[in-house]
Design a protein around this motif. Structure first.
Motif, mmCIF file in Angstrom:
data_model
loop_
_atom_site.group_PDB
_atom_site.id
_atom_site.type_symbol
_atom_site.label_atom_id
_atom_site.label_comp_id
_atom_site.label_asym_id
_atom_site.label_seq_id
_atom_site.Cartn_x
_atom_site.Cartn_y
_atom_site.Cartn_z
ATOM 1 N N UNK A 22 45.292 68.891 32.788
ATOM 2 C CA UNK A 22 44.854 68.964 34.190
ATOM 3 C C UNK A 22 44.707 67.529 34.783
ATOM 4 N N UNK A 23 44.231 66.298 33.954
ATOM 5 C CA UNK A 23 44.383 65.191 34.454
ATOM 6 C C UNK A 23 45.592 64.529 34.880
ATOM 7 N N UNK A 24 46.617 64.885 33.951
ATOM 8 C CA UNK A 24 47.870 64.705 34.056
ATOM 9 C C UNK A 24 48.463 64.920 35.610
ATOM 10 N N UNK A 25 48.102 66.096 36.154
ATOM 11 C CA UNK A 25 48.403 66.977 37.259
ATOM 12 C C UNK A 25 47.605 66.150 38.315
ATOM 13 N N UNK A 26 46.334 65.739 38.245
ATOM 14 C CA UNK A 26 45.770 65.369 39.335
ATOM 15 C C UNK A 26 45.392 63.828 39.503
ATOM 16 N N UNK A 27 45.458 63.083 38.440
ATOM 17 C CA UNK A 27 45.222 61.892 38.598
ATOM 18 C C UNK A 27 46.477 60.804 38.571
ATOM 19 N N UNK A 28 46.445 59.967 39.500
ATOM 20 C CA UNK A 28 47.625 58.933 39.550
ATOM 21 C C UNK A 28 47.356 57.897 38.578
ATOM 22 N N UNK A 29 48.526 57.782 37.742
ATOM 23 C CA UNK A 29 48.544 56.584 36.711
ATOM 24 C C UNK A 29 48.539 55.173 37.400
ATOM 25 N N UNK A 30 47.547 54.488 36.742
ATOM 26 C CA UNK A 30 47.302 53.138 37.155
ATOM 27 C C UNK A 30 48.491 52.104 37.379
ATOM 28 N N UNK A 31 49.569 52.522 36.673
ATOM 29 C CA UNK A 31 50.688 51.520 36.839
ATOM 30 C C UNK A 31 51.777 52.380 36.992
ATOM 31 N N UNK A 32 53.040 51.941 37.262
ATOM 32 C CA UNK A 32 54.423 52.704 37.407
ATOM 33 C C UNK A 32 54.465 53.512 36.180
ATOM 34 N N UNK A 33 54.890 54.701 36.333
ATOM 35 C CA UNK A 33 55.559 55.448 34.955
ATOM 36 C C UNK A 33 54.823 56.924 35.160
ATOM 37 N N UNK A 34 55.196 57.537 34.290
ATOM 38 C CA UNK A 34 54.715 58.988 34.243
ATOM 39 C C UNK A 34 53.012 58.992 33.743
ATOM 40 N N UNK A 35 52.248 58.177 33.420
ATOM 41 C CA UNK A 35 50.977 58.136 33.126
ATOM 42 C C UNK A 35 50.784 58.549 31.856
ATOM 43 N N UNK A 36 51.681 58.649 30.860
ATOM 44 C CA UNK A 36 51.458 58.929 29.421
ATOM 45 C C UNK A 36 50.783 58.013 28.623
ATOM 46 N N UNK A 37 50.865 56.855 28.904
ATOM 47 C CA UNK A 37 50.209 55.718 28.393
ATOM 48 C C UNK A 37 48.603 56.085 28.734
ATOM 49 N N UNK A 38 48.356 56.176 30.024
ATOM 50 C CA UNK A 38 47.052 56.203 30.589
ATOM 51 C C UNK A 38 46.259 57.495 29.942
ATOM 52 N N UNK A 39 47.166 58.735 29.815
ATOM 53 C CA UNK A 39 46.410 59.737 29.330
ATOM 54 C C UNK A 39 46.106 59.571 27.654
ATOM 55 N N UNK A 40 47.185 58.888 27.143
ATOM 56 C CA UNK A 40 46.819 58.614 25.929
ATOM 57 C C UNK A 40 45.400 57.881 25.583
ATOM 58 N N UNK A 41 45.279 56.695 26.268
ATOM 59 C CA UNK A 41 44.190 56.167 26.188
ATOM 60 C C UNK A 41 43.069 56.781 26.661
ATOM 61 N N UNK A 42 42.893 57.818 27.587
ATOM 62 C CA UNK A 42 41.955 58.536 27.991
ATOM 63 C C UNK A 42 41.676 59.487 26.738
ATOM 64 N N UNK A 43 42.836 60.109 26.241
ATOM 65 C CA UNK A 43 42.381 60.942 25.088
ATOM 66 C C UNK A 43 41.756 60.388 23.977
ATOM 67 N N UNK A 44 41.731 58.994 23.619
ATOM 68 C CA UNK A 44 40.966 58.275 22.591
ATOM 69 C C UNK A 44 39.579 57.907 23.140
ATOM 70 N N UNK A 45 39.225 57.601 24.414
ATOM 71 C CA UNK A 45 38.297 57.033 25.020
ATOM 72 C C UNK A 45 37.202 58.284 25.472
#
Length: 79
Positions: A22-45
Motif C-alpha cells: 500500500x505504501x508503494x502505491x501511495x507514497x512518493x519515493x524521496x529520490x528518483x527511481x521506483x522507491x524500492x530502496x525507500x520501501x526496503x528501508x521502511x520495512x527494516x525501520x
C-alpha cells in the motif's frame, strides 16, 4: 495527546501489519527511481505488532486499549 477540560484526545496509529505494498502505491519515493530502496528501508525501520511476533487481532487490541485506559484513568467505559 491533548488534555483539556477533563477530556483526552489521543492521536496515532498502532499497526497490526506494515502495509508495504500500500505504501508503494501511495507514497512518493524521496529520490528518483521506483522507491524500492525507500520501501526496503521502511520495512527494516518500521513494523506492525504481527510483524514483531505479537499475533493480535483488531478486536483484541481494542479490548486491551479499553482495559488499559480504564485502569489508568480509573474510569468505566460505556458503549
Amino acid at each position: 495527546q491533548l488534555r483539556r477540560g477533563g477530556a483526552l484526545l489521543q492521536h496515532g496509529a498502532i499497526l497490526l501489519a506494515l502495509p508495504l505494498e500500500l505504501y508503494r502505491q501511495v507514497l512518493r519515493p524521496p529520490a528518483a527511481g521506483d522507491g524500492s530502496a525507500y520501501l526496503e528501508l521502511l520495512g527494516r525501520e518500521a513494523a506492525g505488532l504481527n510483524d514483531l511476533g505479537y499475533p493480535v487481532t483488531g478486536a483484541d487490541l481494542a479490548a486491551a486499549l479499553v482495559q488499559g485506559f480504564a485502569k489508568i484513568l480509573s474510569v468505566t467505559f460505556k458503549q
